[in-house]
Motif scaffolding. Structure first.
Motif, mmCIF file in Angstrom:
data_model
loop_
_atom_site.group_PDB
_atom_site.id
_atom_site.type_symbol
_atom_site.label_atom_id
_atom_site.label_comp_id
_atom_site.label_asym_id
_atom_site.label_seq_id
_atom_site.Cartn_x
_atom_site.Cartn_y
_atom_site.Cartn_z
ATOM 1 N N PRO A 279 35.249 40.103 40.992
ATOM 2 C CA PRO A 279 35.477 40.546 39.812
ATOM 3 C C PRO A 279 36.973 40.686 39.645
ATOM 4 O O PRO A 279 37.282 40.628 38.330
ATOM 5 C CB PRO A 279 35.030 42.249 40.156
ATOM 6 N N GLU A 280 38.146 40.883 40.375
ATOM 7 C CA GLU A 280 39.358 40.807 40.134
ATOM 8 C C GLU A 280 39.836 39.528 39.685
ATOM 9 O O GLU A 280 40.527 39.298 38.790
ATOM 10 C CB GLU A 280 40.260 41.328 41.234
ATOM 11 N N LEU A 281 39.185 38.493 40.223
ATOM 12 C CA LEU A 281 39.543 37.181 39.885
ATOM 13 C C LEU A 281 38.840 36.659 38.418
ATOM 14 O O LEU A 281 39.449 36.273 37.302
ATOM 15 C CB LEU A 281 39.145 36.125 40.676
ATOM 16 N N CYS A 282 37.625 37.496 38.291
ATOM 17 C CA CYS A 282 36.933 37.406 36.911
ATOM 18 C C CYS A 282 38.012 37.848 35.899
ATOM 19 O O CYS A 282 38.073 37.288 34.935
ATOM 20 C CB CYS A 282 35.753 37.932 37.051
ATOM 21 N N PHE A 283 38.149 39.142 35.874
ATOM 22 C CA PHE A 283 38.875 39.845 34.875
ATOM 23 C C PHE A 283 40.248 39.109 34.936
ATOM 24 O O PHE A 283 40.737 38.876 33.463
ATOM 25 C CB PHE A 283 39.189 41.286 35.239
ATOM 26 N N ALA A 284 40.994 38.712 35.694
ATOM 27 C CA ALA A 284 42.413 38.288 35.559
ATOM 28 C C ALA A 284 42.210 36.800 34.779
ATOM 29 O O ALA A 284 43.276 36.523 33.979
ATOM 30 C CB ALA A 284 42.894 37.892 37.110
ATOM 31 N N THR A 285 41.247 35.946 35.102
ATOM 32 C CA THR A 285 41.017 34.748 34.274
ATOM 33 C C THR A 285 40.509 34.812 32.925
ATOM 34 O O THR A 285 40.492 33.952 32.032
ATOM 35 C CB THR A 285 40.285 33.805 34.942
ATOM 36 N N LEU A 286 39.718 35.880 32.612
ATOM 37 C CA LEU A 286 39.199 35.996 31.115
ATOM 38 C C LEU A 286 39.823 37.086 30.540
ATOM 39 O O LEU A 286 39.321 37.137 29.125
ATOM 40 C CB LEU A 286 37.724 36.356 31.474
ATOM 41 N N ALA A 287 40.521 38.005 30.880
ATOM 42 C CA ALA A 287 41.023 39.085 29.913
ATOM 43 C C ALA A 287 41.965 38.708 28.826
ATOM 44 O O ALA A 287 41.780 39.468 27.970
ATOM 45 C CB ALA A 287 41.672 40.180 30.923
ATOM 46 N N ARG A 288 42.735 37.550 29.041
ATOM 47 C CA ARG A 288 43.514 37.346 27.943
ATOM 48 C C ARG A 288 42.572 36.579 26.745
ATOM 49 O O ARG A 288 43.409 36.364 25.826
ATOM 50 C CB ARG A 288 44.598 36.189 28.423
ATOM 51 N N ALA B 130 34.107 45.470 32.984
ATOM 52 C CA ALA B 130 32.795 46.089 33.247
ATOM 53 C C ALA B 130 31.891 44.824 33.650
ATOM 54 O O ALA B 130 30.986 44.960 34.527
ATOM 55 C CB ALA B 130 32.276 46.914 32.383
ATOM 56 N N SER B 131 31.800 43.809 32.926
ATOM 57 C CA SER B 131 31.072 42.774 33.026
ATOM 58 C C SER B 131 31.220 42.135 34.324
ATOM 59 O O SER B 131 30.365 41.588 35.107
ATOM 60 C CB SER B 131 31.158 41.838 31.855
ATOM 61 N N CYS B 132 32.559 41.893 34.806
ATOM 62 C CA CYS B 132 32.972 41.255 35.722
ATOM 63 C C CYS B 132 32.772 41.895 37.141
ATOM 64 O O CYS B 132 32.197 41.506 38.227
ATOM 65 C CB CYS B 132 34.504 40.916 35.743
ATOM 66 N N SER B 133 32.574 43.378 36.920
ATOM 67 C CA SER B 133 32.480 44.233 38.028
ATOM 68 C C SER B 133 31.052 44.376 38.463
ATOM 69 O O SER B 133 30.670 44.565 39.537
ATOM 70 C CB SER B 133 33.105 45.755 37.637
ATOM 71 N N SER B 134 30.182 44.292 37.429
ATOM 72 C CA SER B 134 28.710 44.452 37.549
ATOM 73 C C SER B 134 28.251 43.172 38.091
ATOM 74 O O SER B 134 27.117 43.438 38.449
ATOM 75 C CB SER B 134 28.163 45.176 36.493
ATOM 76 N N ALA B 135 28.599 42.230 37.684
ATOM 77 C CA ALA B 135 27.752 40.888 37.833
ATOM 78 C C ALA B 135 28.279 40.007 39.124
ATOM 79 O O ALA B 135 27.550 39.158 39.402
ATOM 80 C CB ALA B 135 27.784 40.195 36.554
ATOM 81 N N THR B 136 29.934 40.005 39.107
ATOM 82 C CA THR B 136 30.254 38.752 39.938
ATOM 83 C C THR B 136 30.719 39.128 41.312
ATOM 84 O O THR B 136 30.865 40.474 41.580
ATOM 85 C CB THR B 136 31.575 38.214 39.278
ATOM 86 N N LEU B 137 30.840 38.198 42.249
ATOM 87 C CA LEU B 137 31.103 38.559 43.727
ATOM 88 C C LEU B 137 32.691 38.620 43.789
ATOM 89 O O LEU B 137 33.341 39.201 44.637
ATOM 90 C CB LEU B 137 30.831 37.134 44.490
ATOM 91 N N SER C 229 31.250 30.420 40.944
ATOM 92 C CA SER C 229 30.379 31.591 41.225
ATOM 93 C C SER C 229 30.411 32.663 40.168
ATOM 94 O O SER C 229 29.488 33.108 39.614
ATOM 95 C CB SER C 229 30.775 32.091 42.448
ATOM 96 N N ASN C 230 31.508 32.940 39.667
ATOM 97 C CA ASN C 230 31.768 33.941 38.619
ATOM 98 C C ASN C 230 31.052 33.561 37.278
ATOM 99 O O ASN C 230 30.127 34.418 36.785
ATOM 100 C CB ASN C 230 33.257 34.495 38.510
ATOM 101 N N ALA C 231 31.445 32.478 36.890
ATOM 102 C CA ALA C 231 30.800 31.775 35.704
ATOM 103 C C ALA C 231 29.213 31.666 35.650
ATOM 104 O O ALA C 231 28.553 32.438 34.856
ATOM 105 C CB ALA C 231 31.156 30.218 35.609
ATOM 106 N N LEU C 232 28.556 31.350 36.915
ATOM 107 C CA LEU C 232 27.118 31.458 37.193
ATOM 108 C C LEU C 232 26.583 32.823 37.040
ATOM 109 O O LEU C 232 25.644 33.194 36.566
ATOM 110 C CB LEU C 232 26.889 30.825 38.329
#
Length: 217
Positions: free
Chosen positions: A59-68, A50-57, A201-204
């Motif tokens: 989101p799939e990459l965001c979730f893939a790299t942080l979900a674990r 949800a955080s990745c989807s609402s905040a980042t450009l 970009s996702n981190a920012l």
């Protein structure tokens, strides 16, 4: 006594096309240990999604790299932002090593070599800015929530400024290749730097959400 915040950077073959190896990043930052979760809890994974989807450009990459790291992050936006910075720094280190090797490869293309050397410098600056951001996040997490006020806003502003500057430095690397002839080297640099820029970009974006939602007066 300091302990280590551990973040393993996984090989994500499908999503991260430019990732060719796995890296383990360990930095003495604070007393929080973020480690990979074999099977993250559904609620924690949903928080990251949800955080990745609402905040980042991206989101799939965001979730893939942080979900674990979901179980370690829980529902903590600060830990999520810090984990994203670590992932970005890890990828930046890989790119810096790559462009440094290529710059020393003895290529006859002087323009490409010059662009590669500029990339080495740009990514060096970006990594310093990311490391500074991690240290400032430590200040926010360990003291900021209790001291409050101007200190928190000052530290948060530093993190936002430095991560934005890191992204600009990564842009500078690709800008330097605009006049370089098309070919495998230019394409590979573009692919690797492109991934690093998306992660930064996702981190920012996650940092901005953390600051706006939890640290703003």
């Amino acid at each position: 006594m300091e302990s280590h915040l551990m973040l393993g950077f996984p090989c994500l073959v499908v999503v991260l096309l430019a990732v060719s190896s796995c890296a383990q990043l360990s930095v003495a930052v604070d007393d929080v240990v973020i480690s990979p979760s074999p099977a993250p809890g559904e609620a924690d994974a949903d928080f990251i999604r949800a955080s990745c989807s609402s905040a980042t450009l991206y989101p799939e990459l965001c979730f893939a790299t942080l979900a674990r790291y979901a179980d370690s992050i829980g529902n903590d936006r600060g830990l999520l932002a810090r984990a994203a910075i670590f992932v970005s720094l890890s990828r930046a280190k890989h790119v810096a090593a790559y462009v440094s090797r290529e710059a020393k490869s003895g290529s006859d293309d002087s323009q490409a070599v010059s662009a590669l050397r500029d990339c080495v410098s740009s990514f060096g600056d970006a990594m310093e800015q990311m490391r500074g951001s991690l240290k400032q996040m430590k200040e926010i997490e360990t003291a900021g929530r209790t001291s409050g006020g101007q200190s928190v806003r000052f530290w948060a502003s530093n993190v936002q400024t430095w991560m934005s500057a890191a992204l600009t430095n990564q842009d500078t690397c690709t800008d330097g290749f605009e006049e370089v002839d098309e070919g495998p080297l230019k394409a590979e640099v573009g692919r690797r730097v492109g991934l690093a820029k998306k992660l930064t970009s996702n981190a920012l974006a996650l940092i901005n959400t953390y600051v706006n939602d939890e640290l703003s007066p």
